[in-house]
Write a protein that holds these residues in place. Structure first.
Motif, PDB file in Angstrom:
ATOM      1  N   PHE A 113       0.849  -1.201   0.000  1.00 16.15           N
ATOM      2  CA  PHE A 113       0.000   0.000   0.000  1.00 16.15           C
ATOM      3  C   PHE A 113       0.882   1.249   0.000  1.00 16.15           C
ATOM      4  CE2 PHE A 113      -2.487   3.049   2.705  1.00 16.15           C
ATOM      5  CZ  PHE A 113      -3.556   3.232   1.854  1.00 16.15           C
ATOM      6  N   MET A 114       1.864   1.278   0.888  1.00 15.35           N
ATOM      7  CA  MET A 114       2.795   2.414   0.995  1.00 15.35           C
ATOM      8  C   MET A 114       3.563   2.594  -0.316  1.00 15.35           C
ATOM      9  SD  MET A 114       4.270   4.470   3.543  1.00 15.35           S
ATOM     10  CE  MET A 114       4.854   3.817   5.063  1.00 15.35           C
ATOM     11  N   ASN A 115       4.074   1.480  -0.849  1.00 15.75           N
ATOM     12  CA  ASN A 115       4.877   1.501  -2.077  1.00 15.75           C
ATOM     13  C   ASN A 115       4.152   2.155  -3.238  1.00 15.75           C
ATOM     14  OD1 ASN A 115       7.470   0.678  -2.261  1.00 15.75           O
ATOM     15  ND2 ASN A 115       6.992  -1.485  -2.268  1.00 15.75           N
ATOM     16  N   ARG A 116       2.857   1.879  -3.334  1.00 14.47           N
ATOM     17  CA  ARG A 116       2.115   2.323  -4.518  1.00 14.47           C
ATOM     18  C   ARG A 116       1.664   3.776  -4.436  1.00 14.47           C
ATOM     19  NH1 ARG A 116      -1.515  -2.625  -6.628  1.00 14.47           N
ATOM     20  NH2 ARG A 116      -0.056  -4.314  -6.239  1.00 14.47           N
ATOM     21  N   ILE A 117       1.732   4.376  -3.244  1.00 12.37           N
ATOM     22  CA  ILE A 117       1.192   5.727  -3.087  1.00 12.37           C
ATOM     23  C   ILE A 117       2.277   6.778  -2.907  1.00 12.37           C
ATOM     24  CG2 ILE A 117      -0.242   7.196  -1.598  1.00 12.37           C
ATOM     25  CD1 ILE A 117      -1.869   4.609  -1.008  1.00 12.37           C
ATOM     26  N   VAL A 118       3.262   6.495  -2.036  1.00 15.14           N
ATOM     27  CA  VAL A 118       4.188   7.568  -1.663  1.00 15.14           C
ATOM     28  C   VAL A 118       5.338   7.717  -2.661  1.00 15.14           C
ATOM     29  CG1 VAL A 118       3.637   7.230   0.778  1.00 15.14           C
ATOM     30  CG2 VAL A 118       5.719   6.221  -0.127  1.00 15.14           C
ATOM     31  N   THR A 119       5.839   8.963  -2.748  1.00 15.59           N
ATOM     32  CA  THR A 119       6.987   9.232  -3.626  1.00 15.59           C
ATOM     33  C   THR A 119       8.133   9.839  -2.820  1.00 15.59           C
ATOM     34  OG1 THR A 119       5.990  11.365  -4.131  1.00 15.59           O
ATOM     35  CG2 THR A 119       5.576   9.587  -5.694  1.00 15.59           C
ATOM     36  N   LYS A 120       7.953   9.843  -1.498  1.00 16.07           N
ATOM     37  CA  LYS A 120       8.997  10.387  -0.623  1.00 16.07           C
ATOM     38  C   LYS A 120       8.828   9.741   0.751  1.00 16.07           C
ATOM     39  CE  LYS A 120       9.965  14.989   1.408  1.00 16.07           C
ATOM     40  NZ  LYS A 120       9.792  16.437   1.164  1.00 16.07           N
ATOM     41  N   ILE A 121       9.928   9.493   1.418  1.00 16.86           N
ATOM     42  CA  ILE A 121       9.890   8.886   2.758  1.00 16.86           C
ATOM     43  C   ILE A 121      10.587   9.823   3.745  1.00 16.86           C
ATOM     44  CG2 ILE A 121      10.782   6.994   4.196  1.00 16.86           C
ATOM     45  CD1 ILE A 121       8.657   5.857   2.450  1.00 16.86           C
ATOM     46  N   ILE A 122       9.931  10.049   4.892  1.00 19.32           N
ATOM     47  CA  ILE A 122      10.604  10.709   6.021  1.00 19.32           C
ATOM     48  C   ILE A 122      10.767   9.643   7.099  1.00 19.32           C
ATOM     49  CG2 ILE A 122      10.417  12.447   7.844  1.00 19.32           C
ATOM     50  CD1 ILE A 122       8.892  14.229   5.866  1.00 19.32           C
ATOM     51  N   GLU A 123      12.037   9.410   7.462  1.00 20.95           N
ATOM     52  CA  GLU A 123      12.341   8.355   8.437  1.00 20.95           C
ATOM     53  C   GLU A 123      12.721   9.000   9.765  1.00 20.95           C
ATOM     54  OE1 GLU A 123      15.591   4.752   8.559  1.00 20.95           O
ATOM     55  OE2 GLU A 123      16.329   6.798   8.318  1.00 20.95           O
ATOM     56  N   ILE A 124      12.097   8.503  10.845  1.00 17.39           N
ATOM     57  CA  ILE A 124      12.519   8.928  12.189  1.00 17.39           C
ATOM     58  C   ILE A 124      13.577   7.926  12.641  1.00 17.39           C
ATOM     59  CG2 ILE A 124      11.804   9.403  14.560  1.00 17.39           C
ATOM     60  CD1 ILE A 124       8.939   9.759  13.533  1.00 17.39           C
ATOM     61  N   ASP A 125      14.782   8.420  12.872  1.00 16.15           N
ATOM     62  CA  ASP A 125      15.880   7.520  13.232  1.00 16.15           C
ATOM     63  C   ASP A 125      16.703   8.161  14.348  1.00 16.15           C
ATOM     64  OD1 ASP A 125      17.654   5.415  13.207  1.00 16.15           O
ATOM     65  OD2 ASP A 125      18.864   6.218  11.568  1.00 16.15           O
ATOM     66  N   ALA A 126      16.552   7.617  15.556  1.00 15.58           N
ATOM     67  CA  ALA A 126      17.323   8.075  16.723  1.00 15.58           C
ATOM     68  C   ALA A 126      17.266   9.595  16.875  1.00 15.58           C
ATOM     69  CB  ALA A 126      18.768   7.597  16.614  1.00 15.58           C
ATOM     70  N   GLY A 127      16.060  10.159  16.800  1.00 23.60           N
ATOM     71  CA  GLY A 127      15.899  11.590  17.042  1.00 23.60           C
ATOM     72  C   GLY A 127      16.028  12.472  15.815  1.00 23.60           C
ATOM     73  N   SER A 128      16.534  11.910  14.703  1.00 25.04           N
ATOM     74  CA  SER A 128      16.688  12.705  13.465  1.00 25.04           C
ATOM     75  C   SER A 128      15.527  12.424  12.521  1.00 25.04           C
ATOM     76  CB  SER A 128      17.970  12.311  12.738  1.00 25.04           C
ATOM     77  OG  SER A 128      19.076  12.547  13.549  1.00 25.04           O
ATOM     78  N   LEU A 129      15.327  13.341  11.574  1.00 28.95           N
ATOM     79  CA  LEU A 129      14.393  13.108  10.474  1.00 28.95           C
ATOM     80  C   LEU A 129      15.206  13.045   9.190  1.00 28.95           C
ATOM     81  CD1 LEU A 129      11.492  15.554  11.446  1.00 28.95           C
ATOM     82  CD2 LEU A 129      11.413  13.062  11.494  1.00 28.95           C
ATOM     83  N   ASN A 130      15.235  11.872   8.555  1.00 27.40           N
ATOM     84  CA  ASN A 130      15.985  11.692   7.302  1.00 27.40           C
ATOM     85  C   ASN A 130      14.991  11.593   6.153  1.00 27.40           C
ATOM     86  OD1 ASN A 130      18.232  11.428   8.988  1.00 27.40           O
ATOM     87  ND2 ASN A 130      17.941   9.219   9.158  1.00 27.40           N
ATOM     88  N   THR A 131      15.261  12.323   5.073  1.00 27.06           N
ATOM     89  CA  THR A 131      14.342  12.327   3.933  1.00 27.06           C
ATOM     90  C   THR A 131      14.943  11.571   2.754  1.00 27.06           C
ATOM     91  OG1 THR A 131      13.445  14.449   4.639  1.00 27.06           O
ATOM     92  CG2 THR A 131      13.052  13.832   2.364  1.00 27.06           C
ATOM     93  N   TYR A 132      14.132  10.706   2.141  1.00 25.70           N
ATOM     94  CA  TYR A 132      14.537   9.939   0.954  1.00 25.70           C
ATOM     95  C   TYR A 132      13.531  10.209  -0.144  1.00 25.70           C
ATOM     96  CZ  TYR A 132      17.328   7.076   4.208  1.00 25.70           C
ATOM     97  OH  TYR A 132      18.220   6.645   5.156  1.00 25.70           O
ATOM     98  N   SER A 133      13.997  10.468  -1.375  1.00 24.09           N
ATOM     99  CA  SER A 133      13.078  10.624  -2.512  1.00 24.09           C
ATOM    100  C   SER A 133      12.836   9.251  -3.110  1.00 24.09           C
ATOM    101  CB  SER A 133      13.703  11.515  -3.580  1.00 24.09           C
ATOM    102  OG  SER A 133      13.814  12.817  -3.071  1.00 24.09           O
ATOM    103  N   GLY A 134      11.563   8.876  -3.244  1.00 23.22           N
ATOM    104  CA  GLY A 134      11.256   7.555  -3.800  1.00 23.22           C
ATOM    105  C   GLY A 134      10.243   6.850  -2.924  1.00 23.22           C
ATOM    106  N   ASN A 135       9.820   5.658  -3.359  1.00 23.76           N
ATOM    107  CA  ASN A 135       8.819   4.927  -2.569  1.00 23.76           C
ATOM    108  C   ASN A 135       9.501   4.116  -1.455  1.00 23.76           C
ATOM    109  OD1 ASN A 135       9.938   2.743  -3.877  1.00 23.76           O
ATOM    110  ND2 ASN A 135       8.121   2.247  -5.076  1.00 23.76           N
ATOM    111  N   TYR A 136       8.723   3.268  -0.778  1.00 23.03           N
ATOM    112  CA  TYR A 136       9.247   2.542   0.386  1.00 23.03           C
ATOM    113  C   TYR A 136      10.369   1.575  -0.014  1.00 23.03           C
ATOM    114  CZ  TYR A 136       9.472  -0.100   4.687  1.00 23.03           C
ATOM    115  OH  TYR A 136       9.931  -0.698   5.837  1.00 23.03           O
TER     116      TYR A 136
END
Length: 540
Positions: free
Chosen positions: A220-243
């Protein structure tokens, strides 16, 4: 559109965010990911001003409307599902509410002397309702509810009589009908069947606003999103692309970071060895000093954070005979609803049947008949002599003893097992550290489901009958379960709305449709290729 600028946030002793930043632009579709407890829901609450960051700021552009769907739907009752959904649609819902009040006032004989005023006000309100396209709203609300699998009777019935899962759908429909500038959806794929899930996927693809969502359903996530924001040890990391891209990129980043760390460690070891060797010699004093200063200035590369991936080797199931279950000439009705009529099915050893069908088609009924939890009106259900069955259904959670802790519950089921083995088992299903001391009565529905599943697979039966086993499971636990069941030697019959789970584990498909029952050799992926649709209720 939405900016998180150097936010820091602490909950009790837990640091959730440390000077973290991210941006969501107009029209972007963003997946929010991170382990349980990382702060996903807190982030949603900060964007909607329900909570404030300790430091930094959350900035939302002026005039931007936000719709927020959370798992906490609140009280509902006394109105129809359609009225409840329309109530969330902004100003038009207030006008609709006044129209309903005026209609009941016109039918009240005690207010006959006010009738002229009431009728005049009714005309004004009705004109405003038309101006806001209110009459189309009812149709749009019904369209959204139909997409989420509501029957016309359910749409017009009292919303208070619906189960928790259906109330969740009403709350979700309210946000979808509102069509705000930005939607925040916290686990919208929970409680949905496959047809509703695919409908929601199409709806969100066509939605033009900004979307930020969490989901434990990777497909479901793969088919909809085109960007990911990851919460990792207090940081927010942004990735362009699906899951899927995010997973590959993260693995690549970790590999590169590990290589960089190892190179730096080798260089540091070499330098330290030189310093140790020559520090006592006056002839090398200046060289030693310059190397010490060099080491002090070096930015240290951190090793990648090890993500906990738990794998559990479930013991092999005892072998059953080749004939696992046989249903002959089965008929089953509930009142006037005829679910099965002269139905036959043979299940053979090592077959993995996934059962597909719209709500009410009889998926859970079939599983209950085979598990002996329900009896057919006519016909026979025979289970093979050497078959040891494990039946997982949502009601299994009610059988847990509320006074026992998770660990006591496992010990009670497996008195011969070692503590380490049981702790490992608990860890696989998401209960680590002090979690195992929680009493069963305080567990959420998802935690209870994980505990029941853990008990079933620790001493595995050779025939698993599973009704929605992936409900409430996060992605990590789901991956572990798929890996464990991938190596399982027994037979399976299961219902699931998770397409990744269906594709990974099925080798037979049983499709229940109004035109009859169809069996397909090959798994879910072959079924989709052959039929051209992902679920019986949808035709592409």
């Amino acid at each position: 559109m939405i900016r998180l600028e150097n936010i820091s946030k602490q909950n009790g002793h837990q640091l959730l965010f440390i000077e973290a930043s991210a941006t969501i632009l107009r029209g972007e579709k963003v997946g929010l990911v991170g382990p349980n407890g990382a702060g996903k829901t807190t982030l949603f609450r900060m964007i909607t001003s329900r909570e404030q960051p300790d430091e930094g700021q959350v900035a939302v552009d002026r005039g931007v409307t936000i719709g927020y769907f959370s798992q906490d739907v609140g009280e509902m009752g006394g109105r129809s599902a359609v009225a409840e959904v329309m109530d969330g649609a902004g100003p038009v819902s207030e006008v609709a509410a006044e129209l309903r009040e005026l209609e009941s006032a016109m039918a009240d004989p005690d207010r006959a002397d006010e009738m002229d005023d009431i009728i005049q006000r009714y005309g004004e309100v009705q004109a405003r309702f038309e101006e806001l396209d209110g009459y189309a709203l009812d149709g749009r609300a019904r369209e959204v509810l139909a997409g989420l699998s509501f029957s016309p009777e359910m749409m017009d019935g009292d919303v208070g009589l619906l189960s928790g899962g259906w109330k969740m759908r009403v709350a979700l429909a309210r946000i979808l009908l509102m069509r705000p500038d930005a939607m925040l959806l916290d686990e919208p794929s929970n409680h949905l069947d496959l047809e509703s899930l695919i409908w929601l996927e199409q709806f969100l693809k066509g939605y033009e606003g900004a979307l930020l969502m969490t989901s434990h359903d990777r497909e479901f996530m793969n088919r909809i999103v085109t960007k990911i924001i990851e919460i990792d040890a207090g940081s927010l990391n942004t990735y362009s692309g699906n899951y899927e891209f995010y997973e590959q990129q993260r693995a690549l980043n970790e590999k590169q970071q590990q290589a960089q760390f190892e190179r730096q460690q080798a260089m540091l070891a070499k330098e330290i060895k030189f310093i140790e060797r020559f520090k006592a010699r006056a002839s090398h004093a200046s060289q030693v000093q310059s190397r010490v200063k060099k080491l002090e200035k070096i930015d240290r590369v951190e090793p990648p954070k090890r993500r906990q991936t738990v794998l559990f080797d479930f013991p092999p199931a005892p072998r059953s005979g080749d004939d696992v279950a046989s249903l002959k000439k089965i008929s089953k009705s509930y009142g006037s609803l005829r679910v099965y009529d002269d139905f036959n099915l043979e299940i053979r050893r090592r077959e993995r049947w996934c059962v597909l069908g719209v709500n009410g088609a009889g998926k859970s009924t079939l599983l209950k008949l085979i598990a002996g939890a329900s009896q057919p009106d006519a016909g026979s259900v025979t289970v093979g002599g050497s078959v040891k069955m494990g039946y997982f259904a949502q009601h299994a959670m009610e059988l847990l003893d509320g006074d026992e802790t998770i660990f006591e519950s496992l010990e009670h089921s497996f008195p011969q097992a070692g503590q380490g083995s049981l702790r490992n088992l608990a860890g696989c299903f998401g209960f680590s550290g002090d979690d195992v001391e929680k009493k069963c009565r305080v567990l959420s529905g998802g935690e209870k489901a994980r505990l029941v599943m853990a008990k079933m697979l620790y001493d595995p039966p050779n025939f698993l009958v599973l009704d929605e086993p992936t409900n409430h499971l996060d992605m990590t636990t789901k991956e572990m379960l798929i890996a464990a069941l991938g190596n399982y030697e027994g037979t399976m019959l299961f219902v699931s709305h998770d397409r990744h789970f269906l594709a990974a584990l099925s080798n037979r498909v049983l499709e229940l449709t109004p035109d009859g029952v169809h069996a397909y050799g090959g798994g879910y992926t072959e079924y989709v290729a052959r039929t051209g649709h992902e679920a019986p209720g949808l035709h592409s």
